[in-house]
Design a protein around this motif. Sequence first.
Motif: not given
Length: 452
Positions: A434, A437-439
Amino acid sequence: MADTFSTHPGQDPTVQDLLAARPALSMHAIDGLVFEDVPLNAIADALGTPTWVMGARTLRTRYHRLDRAMRDAGLDVDIHFAVKANDHLAVLKILRAQGAGADVVSGGELRRAMAAGIPANEIVFSGVGKTRAEMELALHHGIARINVESAEELELLSAAAVACGRTAPVALRINPDVDAGTHAKITTGLAGNKFGIPYDRAVDLYARAASLPGIHAAGIAVHIGSQIERMQPYRAAYARVAELVRAIRARGLGVEVIDCGGGLGISYRHETEGAPEALAHAIRTELGDLGTRLEIEPGRWLAGPAGLLLSTVVLRKRGYDGMPPFIVLDAAMNDLARPSLYDAWHGIIPLSARDAVAPAEQVHVVGPVCESGDTFGHDRTLPRLHDGARVALLDTGAYGMVMSSTYNARAMAAQVLVDGARWDVIRARQKIETLWECDIIPETLTRPAGAE
């Protein structure tokens, strides 16, 4: 300077000293270190380390003592927990069930407090940098009050309230220029601090507030810092507030409420813990005859002693040229930032009863993060700790997990709530995946070389 900080000379408390001062902790010959009624090794066995542990019963006990101290002094004081100290929903729900409101310093904290069941009309919004969006959020939900910290903020709030068709209940947070006698990084009541309105401008600004559209001038707020042990700074600040209230009323203006702030200290090392009874006496003596509602904003005093951080010794590293060895823990500055930020001192107790009575030695206790500042204490006197030994870092319930980060790509630690003999996971250990995961990788970086 309070001896929370490692620069204080003198001998460290022993394991027995630390246990004697913390009634929620006990050492059992078989179970080892027990918090409330839960063996901490059971939590570490199930979840690994580092792991945060909060004690529900301890929170309730401390809240009741604080509330009782105010009532025994003949004061009807609203208690607003400082959410910045510990913002977990379970902690907020426990305190709400005892009657607490909230003191928040951001729109995110406002939303968290409401998500925990604290109604907006029992929430006070403090802080020096409220955005227009945060002001509108607070007004939309009908917040109890906004503590305004500057003339500029007052004008912005007036405009926001008019645009929303709302009236903002306001207290002016004054800066009384009183030295709280605490660490420079957690004092907030000196003229050189960023917080609050200069004392000599407060009466005129209060009159200005009373004249502005969309503003209801309700009272005065003051907060002079954190980890305060002595009552003299409180007495001095409250005396100045009382003078100010009388001066405002002499102008024909009303003052309905005084927010007395928070900051009551706890005993990390050798300090004398701030006594709620003494604080109640200071409030009653200086402010009790003004006929206003009274509020306080405790954070550390309520939550600090209710929390622990469990950790494991990764290895002992031999010191050079006769220097003490390094005890490297699996917890680090990204978990507990206070020692790196403030040179803060936290007690360390082995979880094993056998380890707790091992011969003492002088060591440096550090974490694995790639920073020289990643340390929990130099020249600490502790029982000899072997590789794999488990320890508890004490008094981490305030400004502990809430200040954690994922620096060095380290996942956030698990969190547990103990309540008597029961324990529950209240936040699972973060999965390492996590962290990225937003990259977002731009498309240009995913094309084969030479492709257009």
